[in-house]
Design an enzyme around this catalytic site. Structure first.
Site, PDB file in Angstrom:
ATOM      1  NE  ARG A   2      -3.218   2.638   2.680  1.00  0.00           N
ATOM      2  CZ  ARG A   2      -3.210   3.393   3.765  1.00  0.00           C
ATOM      3  NH1 ARG A   2      -2.650   2.941   4.904  1.00  0.00           N
ATOM      4  NH2 ARG A   2      -3.737   4.600   3.759  1.00  0.00           N
TER       5      ARG A   2
ATOM      6  CG  HIS B  58      -1.146   8.953   3.358  1.00  0.00           C
ATOM      7  ND1 HIS B  58      -1.250   7.605   3.623  1.00  0.00           N
ATOM      8  CD2 HIS B  58      -0.764   9.514   4.542  1.00  0.00           C
ATOM      9  CE1 HIS B  58      -0.916   7.354   4.891  1.00  0.00           C
ATOM     10  NE2 HIS B  58      -0.635   8.493   5.471  1.00  0.00           N
TER      11      HIS B  58
ATOM     12  CD  GLU C 270      -4.856   7.690   9.953  1.00  0.00           C
ATOM     13  OE1 GLU C 270      -4.354   8.737  10.399  1.00  0.00           O
ATOM     14  OE2 GLU C 270      -4.574   6.573  10.410  1.00  0.00           O
TER      15      GLU C 270
ATOM     16  CG  ASN D 293      -4.931   3.391   8.917  1.00  0.00           C
ATOM     17  OD1 ASN D 293      -5.013   2.389   8.221  1.00  0.00           O
ATOM     18  ND2 ASN D 293      -4.447   4.538   8.466  1.00  0.00           N
TER      19      ASN D 293
ATOM     20  CE1 TYR E 198      -1.760   3.716  12.752  1.00  0.00           C
ATOM     21  CE2 TYR E 198       0.240   2.714  13.631  1.00  0.00           C
ATOM     22  CZ  TYR E 198      -0.497   3.215  12.567  1.00  0.00           C
ATOM     23  OH  TYR E 198       0.039   3.185  11.308  1.00  0.00           O
TER      24      TYR E 198
ATOM     25  CD  GLU F  89      -1.418   3.901   8.111  1.00  0.00           C
ATOM     26  OE1 GLU F  89      -1.087   4.344   9.229  1.00  0.00           O
ATOM     27  OE2 GLU F  89      -1.669   4.640   7.147  1.00  0.00           O
TER      28      GLU F  89
HETATM   29  N1  LIG Z   1      -3.947  14.063  18.562  1.00  0.00           N
HETATM   30  N2  LIG Z   1      -3.887  13.083  18.018  1.00  0.00           N
HETATM   31  N3  LIG Z   1      -3.733  12.236  17.368  1.00  0.00           N
HETATM   32  C1  LIG Z   1      -4.037  10.924  17.190  1.00  0.00           C
HETATM   33  C2  LIG Z   1      -3.786  10.562  15.814  1.00  0.00           C
HETATM   34  C3  LIG Z   1      -3.499   9.204  15.707  1.00  0.00           C
HETATM   35  C4  LIG Z   1      -3.419   8.525  14.666  1.00  0.00           C
HETATM   36  N4  LIG Z   1      -2.284   8.660  13.764  1.00  0.00           N
HETATM   37  C5  LIG Z   1      -2.310   7.875  12.815  1.00  0.00           C
HETATM   38  O1  LIG Z   1      -3.222   7.095  12.704  1.00  0.00           O
HETATM   39  C6  LIG Z   1      -1.186   7.890  11.814  1.00  0.00           C
HETATM   40  C7  LIG Z   1      -1.393   7.131  10.630  1.00  0.00           C
HETATM   41  C8  LIG Z   1      -0.964   7.731   9.292  1.00  0.00           C
HETATM   42  O2  LIG Z   1      -1.735   7.196   8.227  1.00  0.00           O
HETATM   43  C9  LIG Z   1       0.528   7.454   8.977  1.00  0.00           C
HETATM   44  O3  LIG Z   1       0.920   8.293   7.912  1.00  0.00           O
HETATM   45  C10 LIG Z   1       1.368   7.688  10.240  1.00  0.00           C
HETATM   46  O4  LIG Z   1       2.747   7.588   9.926  1.00  0.00           O
HETATM   47  C11 LIG Z   1       0.963   6.611  11.243  1.00  0.00           C
HETATM   48  C12 LIG Z   1       1.829   6.647  12.510  1.00  0.00           C
HETATM   49  O5  LIG Z   1       1.566   7.820  13.237  1.00  0.00           O
HETATM   50  C13 LIG Z   1      -0.495   6.708  11.607  1.00  0.00           C
END
Ligand SMILES: N=[N+]=NCCCCNC(=O)[C@@H]1[C@H]2[C@H](O)[C@@H](O)[C@H](O)[C@@H](CO)[C@@H]12
Length: 445
Positions: free
Chosen positions: A75, A118, A163, A292, A294, A351
């Site tokens: 991706r 993105h 997102e 996604n 986390y 993700e």
């Molecule tokens: N306030 N606050 N914030 C909370 C936000 C949280 C979520 N961050 C993501 O999901 C990003 C997603 C992104 O696609 C990727 O481009 C980023 O590199 C990853 C790692 O960070 C994740």
């Protein structure tokens, strides 16, 4: 061993601004992240994506790493400023890099999964109002149509947006991401226009009769009450509406949560962007939902908070370098909730991964913490599958260390280490662990 189904898609994910570099090559125009990252004080240590991982020039070596890993899909996102570098100018040759990348992936037997947006909006579009302006919806559709006509027969999986919550809230509300605005009304308008552009692009994909699958990727965070007190349970409900249902409901049910409209519109406004027929467009049927995941959120009631009346409390699990709680149960709970509340929509985990303080020791990186994180989350996904969950695949974030937005290069998410002095790639122990999981199509009990 816990076996995954035949045909389960194992993948890795990246994004254009985070890995490509070559920001002045191939006719690329400037993006809002070029502007933001070159603005002093916005990104850790003044880091920016001018070089990043130089994936633009090193993509063949990176594809070899993917092929050796054994993944079935990769991706990545397309940088809009490579196709529309300035107002009134379409540069289809800006897709040449992606055509080379896609052909090399197909030759390696790896399925390309393309994210159309993105976060790297062309700066000239932001100058024209960006996602706060409804005009950007039609520009996104025009951009998508170029991609579909040029790449539609080669790419079997399309993700309209990555997102939209982050793109709108972090970019227009909190100012933590590009374009760095702190205006809640614009944030809500931006969220609506992102969703509307998603719907129009899905409709376009159908009109063009393309044979692949199209969906959207949402960052979803299951919310838990800090206690069983009714006021904390109500606070969790409000946070869930703000964090998750704000995007899930329009896309999958064709309506914003009533309370979001009532409470938020009263406080910040922004829903004046909604016009008759918009929600019907936004809820154009999708082939899959990209998730996604986390971590989770734990909230308590807090009347002092003006917007939602909540305050976040730390969960009791260990933390990653992003200070996010490791909570694999949250992935199972999230997937189960989606199935319960939104039906059996096919899901890809687009993700999941973790940042840790990785060190090179004798040419290796022993990231046992990342292996543990992934093993626990793979097990949560497996539990959902065992219960009949419609999970199609899993993309680990990320293939390689990369530009982690406002944290710059200070946070490492890769299963491959990148030495930013030399740009050398060093597969971490987690890369070899994942390679074995893919070979076995299973994780240890
Ligand atoms: N306030 N606050 N914030 C909370 C936000 C949280 C979520 N961050 C993501 O999901 C990003 C997603 C992104 O696609 C990727 O481009 C980023 O590199 C990853 C790692 O960070 C994740």
């Amino acid at each position: 061993m816990r076996k995954f189904p035949e045909g389960f898609i194992w993948g890795t994910a990246t994004a254009s601004y985070q890995v490509e570099g070559a920001t002045r090559e191939g006719g690329r125009g400037r993006s809002i992240w070029d502007t933001f990252a070159h603005t002093p004080g916005k990104v850790a240590q003044g880091h920016h994506g001018d070089v990043a991982c130089d994936h633009y020039h090193r993509y063949l070596d990176d594809i070899q790493l993917m092929k050796d890993l054994g993944i079935s899909s990769y991706r990545f996102s397309i940088a809009w400023p490579r196709v529309m570098p300035e107002k009134g100018r379409v540069w289809v040759k800006g897709l040449d890099f992606y055509k080379r990348l896609i052909h090399a992936l197909l030759e390696a037997g790896i399925r390309p999964a393309v994210t159309i947006y993105h976060w790297d909006l062309p700066q000239w579009i932001e100058d024209d109002g960006g996602w706060n302006s409804r005009e950007t919806v039609s520009r996104f559709r025009e951009y998508s149509e170029i991609l579909f006509r040029e790449l539609g027969d080669l790419v079997p999986m399309w993700i309209t947006h990555n997102e939209p919550w982050c793109a709108s809230i972090l970019g227009y509300g909190l100012g933590a991401h590009a374009p760095g605005l702190c205006d809640w009304r614009r944030a809500y308008r931006a969220a609506h226009h992102l969703l509307l552009s998603h719907g129009h692009t899905v409709r376009l994909y159908r009109e063009l009769g393309l044979k692949g699958e199209i969906g959207i990727t949402l960052n979803l965070t299951p919310v838990y009450p800090a206690s069983s007190r009714p006021e904390d349970v109500a606070a969790a409900h409000r946070q869930d509406m703000f964090q998750n249902r704000w995007f899930l409901d329009p896309v999958l049910k064709g309506a914003y949560p009533e309370e979001l409209l009532r409470r938020v519109d009263a406080v910040v406004g922004g829903f004046d962007a909604v016009q008759p027929g918009d929600l019907e467009v936004i809820s154009a049927p999708i082939d899959f939902l990209g998730v996604n995941y986390y971590s989770r959120a734990v909230v308590a009631d807090d009347p002092a908070d003006p917007l939602l009346g909540v305050r976040h409390v730390p969960g009791e699990g260990p933390r990653t370098e992003m200070d996010w709680e490791v909570y694999p149960e949250g992935l199972y709970d999230l997937l189960s909730r989606l199935r319960r509340d939104y039906g059996d929509v096919p899901i890809y985990i687009t993700e999941n991964g973790a940042a840790y303080d990785d060190r090179v020791e004798g040419g290796s990186v022993h990231d046992t913490n990342r292996i543990e994180y992934l093993a626990l989350h793979f097990a949560a996904a497996h539990r959902f599958l065992e219960e009949g969950g419609n999970l199609r695949g899993y993309y680990v974030w990320s293939l390689m260390d990369n530009f982690e937005w406002a944290f710059g290069y200070t946070k490492r998410f890769g299963i491959v280490y990148v030495d930013y002095e030399t740009l050398a790639r060093i597969p971490k122990d987690s890369y070899f662990w994942y390679q074995q999981v893919i070979r076995d199509r299973a994780i240890a009990p």
